[in-house]
Write an enzyme that holds these catalytic residues in place. Structure first.
Site, PDB file in Angstrom:
ATOM      1  N   GLU A 118      -4.265   4.133  14.288  1.00 55.91           N
ATOM      2  CA  GLU A 118      -5.309   3.049  14.974  1.00 55.91           C
ATOM      3  C   GLU A 118      -5.928   3.712  16.240  1.00 55.91           C
ATOM      4  OE1 GLU A 118      -2.108   2.708  14.483  1.00 55.91           O
ATOM      5  OE2 GLU A 118      -1.119   2.462  16.596  1.00 55.91           O
ATOM      6  N   VAL A 138     -15.123 -11.850  15.467  1.00 62.29           N
ATOM      7  CA  VAL A 138     -15.377 -11.169  16.866  1.00 62.29           C
ATOM      8  C   VAL A 138     -14.498 -10.269  16.978  1.00 62.29           C
ATOM      9  CG1 VAL A 138     -16.938 -13.175  17.570  1.00 62.29           C
ATOM     10  CG2 VAL A 138     -14.337 -12.731  18.336  1.00 62.29           C
ATOM     11  N   LEU A 139     -14.812  -9.557  18.046  1.00 62.18           N
ATOM     12  CA  LEU A 139     -13.917  -8.344  18.696  1.00 62.18           C
ATOM     13  C   LEU A 139     -14.258  -8.089  20.026  1.00 62.18           C
ATOM     14  CD1 LEU A 139     -11.182  -6.493  18.576  1.00 62.18           C
ATOM     15  CD2 LEU A 139     -12.362  -4.752  17.542  1.00 62.18           C
ATOM     16  N   ARG A 188       0.909  -1.240   0.006  1.00 58.69           N
ATOM     17  CA  ARG A 188      -0.050   0.040   0.099  1.00 58.69           C
ATOM     18  C   ARG A 188       0.680   1.081  -0.092  1.00 58.69           C
ATOM     19  NH1 ARG A 188      -3.408  -1.692   5.169  1.00 58.69           N
ATOM     20  NH2 ARG A 188      -1.485  -2.353   5.790  1.00 58.69           N
ATOM     21  N   ASP A 199      -5.604 -11.618  14.288  1.00 56.52           N
ATOM     22  CA  ASP A 199      -4.628 -10.610  14.573  1.00 56.52           C
ATOM     23  C   ASP A 199      -4.979 -10.334  16.067  1.00 56.52           C
ATOM     24  OD1 ASP A 199      -7.169  -9.398  14.227  1.00 56.52           O
ATOM     25  OD2 ASP A 199      -6.326  -7.525  13.641  1.00 56.52           O
ATOM     26  N   LYS A 252       2.374   1.687   7.268  1.00 57.69           N
ATOM     27  CA  LYS A 252       2.934   0.925   8.262  1.00 57.69           C
ATOM     28  C   LYS A 252       3.804   1.864   9.305  1.00 57.69           C
ATOM     29  CE  LYS A 252       1.326  -3.265   8.363  1.00 57.69           C
ATOM     30  NZ  LYS A 252       0.410  -3.597   9.402  1.00 57.69           N
ATOM     31  N   HIS A 296       0.782   0.809  16.124  1.00 57.72           N
ATOM     32  CA  HIS A 296       0.840  -0.445  17.016  1.00 57.72           C
ATOM     33  C   HIS A 296       1.775  -0.224  18.122  1.00 57.72           C
ATOM     34  CE1 HIS A 296      -2.940  -1.471  14.883  1.00 57.72           C
ATOM     35  NE2 HIS A 296      -2.500  -1.464  13.720  1.00 57.72           N
ATOM     36  N   ILE A 340     -18.166  -4.714  12.157  1.00 58.55           N
ATOM     37  CA  ILE A 340     -17.727  -4.286  10.763  1.00 58.55           C
ATOM     38  C   ILE A 340     -17.428  -5.529   9.679  1.00 58.55           C
ATOM     39  CG2 ILE A 340     -16.217  -2.599   9.362  1.00 58.55           C
ATOM     40  CD1 ILE A 340     -17.900  -1.000  11.205  1.00 58.55           C
ATOM     41  N   VAL A 341     -16.408  -6.390  10.181  1.00 54.78           N
ATOM     42  CA  VAL A 341     -16.001  -7.390   9.233  1.00 54.78           C
ATOM     43  C   VAL A 341     -17.098  -8.334   9.209  1.00 54.78           C
ATOM     44  CG1 VAL A 341     -14.776  -9.616   9.296  1.00 54.78           C
ATOM     45  CG2 VAL A 341     -13.543  -7.335  10.119  1.00 54.78           C
ATOM     46  N   ASP A 355     -23.993 -12.954  17.129  1.00 53.73           N
ATOM     47  CA  ASP A 355     -23.372 -11.927  17.833  1.00 53.73           C
ATOM     48  C   ASP A 355     -24.211 -12.032  19.147  1.00 53.73           C
ATOM     49  OD1 ASP A 355     -21.911  -9.127  16.761  1.00 53.73           O
ATOM     50  OD2 ASP A 355     -22.692  -8.854  18.965  1.00 53.73           O
ATOM     51  N   VAL A 379      -4.711 -15.770   7.607  1.00 52.60           N
ATOM     52  CA  VAL A 379      -3.773 -14.315   7.293  1.00 52.60           C
ATOM     53  C   VAL A 379      -4.213 -13.248   8.016  1.00 52.60           C
ATOM     54  CG1 VAL A 379      -2.990 -12.919   5.432  1.00 52.60           C
ATOM     55  CG2 VAL A 379      -3.517 -15.253   5.123  1.00 52.60           C
ATOM     56  N   TYR A 431      -0.072   4.121  10.826  1.00 54.76           N
ATOM     57  CA  TYR A 431      -0.383   2.867  11.729  1.00 54.76           C
ATOM     58  C   TYR A 431       1.086   2.764  12.427  1.00 54.76           C
ATOM     59  CZ  TYR A 431      -4.635   1.384   9.250  1.00 54.76           C
ATOM     60  OH  TYR A 431      -5.967   1.175   8.864  1.00 54.76           O
TER      61      TYR A 431
HETATM   62  N1  LIG Z   1      -6.953 -10.188   9.591  1.00 64.17           N
HETATM   63  C1  LIG Z   1      -6.980  -9.341   8.992  1.00 64.17           C
HETATM   64  O1  LIG Z   1      -6.417  -8.804   7.949  1.00 64.17           O
HETATM   65  C2  LIG Z   1      -7.961  -8.288   9.696  1.00 64.17           C
HETATM   66  C3  LIG Z   1      -8.256  -6.874   9.098  1.00 64.17           C
HETATM   67  C4  LIG Z   1      -9.130  -6.130   9.803  1.00 64.17           C
HETATM   68  C5  LIG Z   1      -9.545  -6.319  10.906  1.00 64.17           C
HETATM   69  N2  LIG Z   1      -9.538  -7.426  11.538  1.00 64.17           N
HETATM   70  C6  LIG Z   1     -10.012  -8.038  12.790  1.00 64.17           C
HETATM   71  O2  LIG Z   1     -10.883  -8.595  12.791  1.00 64.17           O
HETATM   72  C7  LIG Z   1     -11.620  -8.319  14.055  1.00 64.17           C
HETATM   73  C8  LIG Z   1     -13.236  -7.902  13.967  1.00 64.17           C
HETATM   74  O3  LIG Z   1     -13.025  -6.420  13.601  1.00 64.17           O
HETATM   75  P1  LIG Z   1     -14.272  -5.413  13.516  1.00 64.17           P
HETATM   76  O4  LIG Z   1     -13.765  -4.078  13.060  1.00 64.17           O
HETATM   77  O5  LIG Z   1     -15.475  -6.092  12.722  1.00 64.17           O
HETATM   78  O6  LIG Z   1     -14.686  -5.266  14.944  1.00 64.17           O
HETATM   79  P2  LIG Z   1     -16.043  -4.673  15.560  1.00 64.17           P
HETATM   80  O7  LIG Z   1     -15.998  -4.258  16.829  1.00 64.17           O
HETATM   81  O8  LIG Z   1     -16.946  -3.923  14.312  1.00 64.17           O
HETATM   82  O9  LIG Z   1     -16.807  -6.237  15.611  1.00 64.17           O
HETATM   83  C9  LIG Z   1     -16.989  -7.052  16.512  1.00 64.17           C
HETATM   84  C10 LIG Z   1     -18.260  -7.582  16.734  1.00 64.17           C
HETATM   85  O10 LIG Z   1     -17.959  -9.039  17.556  1.00 64.17           O
HETATM   86  C11 LIG Z   1     -19.164  -9.187  18.398  1.00 64.17           C
HETATM   87  N3  LIG Z   1     -18.642 -10.026  19.513  1.00 64.17           N
HETATM   88  C12 LIG Z   1     -18.177 -10.008  20.800  1.00 64.17           C
HETATM   89  N4  LIG Z   1     -17.871 -11.201  21.415  1.00 64.17           N
HETATM   90  C13 LIG Z   1     -18.859 -12.032  20.841  1.00 64.17           C
HETATM   91  C14 LIG Z   1     -19.119 -13.370  20.645  1.00 64.17           C
HETATM   92  N5  LIG Z   1     -18.754 -14.183  21.921  1.00 64.17           N
HETATM   93  N6  LIG Z   1     -19.803 -13.823  20.026  1.00 64.17           N
HETATM   94  C15 LIG Z   1     -20.243 -13.357  18.765  1.00 64.17           C
HETATM   95  N7  LIG Z   1     -19.852 -11.834  18.724  1.00 64.17           N
HETATM   96  C16 LIG Z   1     -19.204 -11.462  19.401  1.00 64.17           C
HETATM   97  C17 LIG Z   1     -19.432  -7.653  18.875  1.00 64.17           C
HETATM   98  O11 LIG Z   1     -20.503  -7.482  19.711  1.00 64.17           O
HETATM   99  C18 LIG Z   1     -19.109  -6.818  18.004  1.00 64.17           C
HETATM  100  O12 LIG Z   1     -20.497  -6.801  16.816  1.00 64.17           O
HETATM  101  C19 LIG Z   1     -10.805  -7.712  14.907  1.00 64.17           C
HETATM  102  O13 LIG Z   1      -9.995  -8.463  15.624  1.00 64.17           O
HETATM  103  C20 LIG Z   1     -10.082  -6.880  13.860  1.00 64.17           C
HETATM  104  O14 LIG Z   1      -8.572  -6.893  14.673  1.00 64.17           O
HETATM  105  C21 LIG Z   1      -8.208  -8.628  10.872  1.00 64.17           C
END
Ligand SMILES: NC(=O)c1ccc[n+]([C@@H]2O[C@H](COP(=O)([O-])OP(=O)(O)OC[C@H]3O[C@@H](n4cnc5c(N)ncnc54)[C@H](O)[C@@H]3O)[C@@H](O)[C@H]2O)c1
Length: 371
Positions: free
Chosen positions: A118, A239-240, A15, A270, A75, A96, A178-179, A198, A298, A94
């Site tokens: 972040e 989840v997060l 990027r 992550d 980064k 971290h 979001i994811v 959720d 990944v 970013y």
């Molecule tokens: N691998 C990658 O390249 C990459 C890229 C972007 C984000 N991520 C990761 O993806 C994850 C999700 O990010 P996000 O932006 O969607 O977060 P977010 O906060 O928008 O959503 C997380 C959701 O998880 C739910 N949650 C919490 N505990 C739960 C459970 N026990 N069961 C079901 N749902 C539950 C929450 O209510 C929330 O709606 C994060 O860990 C983020 O760091 C990874």
């Protein structure tokens, strides 16, 4: 302000922090932009497009750091960049910090002003510069899942949308943030039968209102997860729990209840992953198999689609960058509380609690520094 955009040199980072459109906007606001030669090439932007937008191309990373008042990156700086950073130079990228003591100490020593993407935070506690990468990862999770469901990739050999007369695949999304929302939307669009789980009832209500008819919302608990994954073809972990490791919603033991060739894409890897058997993988070697279940884990998924990721990221960062350039970082952070939250390290002092706590360093009051 003089703005510098170096080429990212971290392994596999394709990027770039600013697009030619971003250069044009900064120029329009009266600023000068220097871009290192080749900085945008892996995102699809050649030097000449930056020049046409009004940037000056510099031949080396040293030249960019030497001239710029604000460095825009993607980064965190890596060790070979540390000595290029000048006292009071603003770095907008970013960081971290909580994951690298060496980086934290280096930025303190260089007396840089580090504004971390972040931790820029809105009053509703959302993180506007993390959202675009979650959107990319969520959408990509379905694309990757569909690919690994193909037989030659180790999957069950199921087409996500089925065909007339043949049922579609079942997709289970754990976490409806979001994811999860983006993943569910993509899977539904391809015709899959989607369940999204959720723990938040308001969130499930919202998803139920906005999702198409082939998406079912389910309360997340151990019983419901066990039931859903037994029938699933593709499971997406999304989840997060802010500030904590992801909970292991699928344990190793539970994998045995899933059908061979099922694919799990743990986007939350992550943060430790929400599937116990997930460990981080890379784009070179993205998957591994445990108990006949294909695992895709990944940790930097957006890195594989740098064109989309660069545009998504810069759409979000540019308004902040323009504000920083127009007002200078001190005034911008005083007037804009979202930006103030982004300050982590300022001229030899840690001003963000999470960073001070992580490395047992003294915490300075950001408001005193802004006075
Ligand atoms: N691998 C990658 O390249 C990459 C890229 C972007 C984000 N991520 C990761 O993806 C994850 C999700 O990010 P996000 O932006 O969607 O977060 P977010 O906060 O928008 O959503 C997380 C959701 O998880 C739910 N949650 C919490 N505990 C739960 C459970 N026990 N069961 C079901 N749902 C539950 C929450 O209510 C929330 O709606 C994060 O860990 C983020 O760091 C990874």
């Amino acid at each position: 302000m003089i703005i510098g955009v170096p080429k990212e040199i971290k392994n596999n980072e394709n990027r770039v922090a600013l697009t030619p459109a971003g250069v044009a906007e900064l120029k329009k606001n009266g600023h000068i932009v220097y871009v290192q030669t080749g900085a945008g090439i892996n995102s699809g932007f050649g030097d000449e497009t930056y020049q046409q937008a009004g940037a000056t191309i510099l031949p080396t990373i040293e030249a960019v750091y030497a001239i710029a008042e604000m460095i825009m990156k993607v980064k965190e700086p890596i060790a070979q960049e540390y000595s290029l950073i000048k006292p009071h130079q603003l770095l907008f990228t970013y960081f971290h910090f909580a994951s690298s003591e060496a980086l934290t100490k280096a930025m303190l020593q260089q007396e840089a002003v580090c504004l971390a993407y972040e931790t820029v935070e809105k009053s509703d506690r959302s993180l506007p510069l993390l959202i675009p990468m979650s959107e990319v990862a969520g959408r990509m999770a379905v694309q990757e899942g569909a690919k690994y469901l193909e037989k030659p990739s180790g999957g069950k050999g199921i087409l996500l949308g089925g065909v007339p007369g043949v049922p579609p695949a079942r997709v289970v999304v754990l976490g409806g943030g979001i994811v999860g929302t983006q993943a569910a939307k993509m899977a539904a669009g391809l015709g899959a039968k989607v369940s999204i789980l959720d723990v938040s009832l308001p969130r499930l209500r919202h998803l139920s209102d906005i999702m198409p008819a082939n998406v079912t919302t389910i309360m997340s608990n151990h019983y419901n997860i066990r039931e859903a994954i037994a029938e699933a073809d593709l499971v997406i972990g999304a989840v997060l729990i802010p500030g904590a490791k992801a909970p292991h919603l699928i344990t190793k033991d539970m994998l045995k209840s899933m059908k061979p060739g099922t694919v799990v894409v743990d986007v939350a890897v992550d943060q430790g992953g929400c599937i116990e058997t997930c460990t981080p993988t890379t784009h070179e070697n993205p998957t591994f198999v445990v108990d006949e279940i294909v695992h895709y884990c990944v940790a930097n998924m957006p890195g594989a689609v740098p064109y989309t990721s660069t545009l998504a990221l810069t759409n979000a960062t540019l308004p902040y960058a323009i504000e920083l350039a127009n007002k200078g970082w001190k005034n911008a952070c005083t007037e804009n509380h979202e930006l103030k939250k982004g300050l982590n390290v300022v001229a030899g002092k840690v001003v963000y609690k999470g960073v001070a706590d992580a490395w047992n360093l003294p915490l300075s009051d950001v408001n005193t520094i802004l006075e």
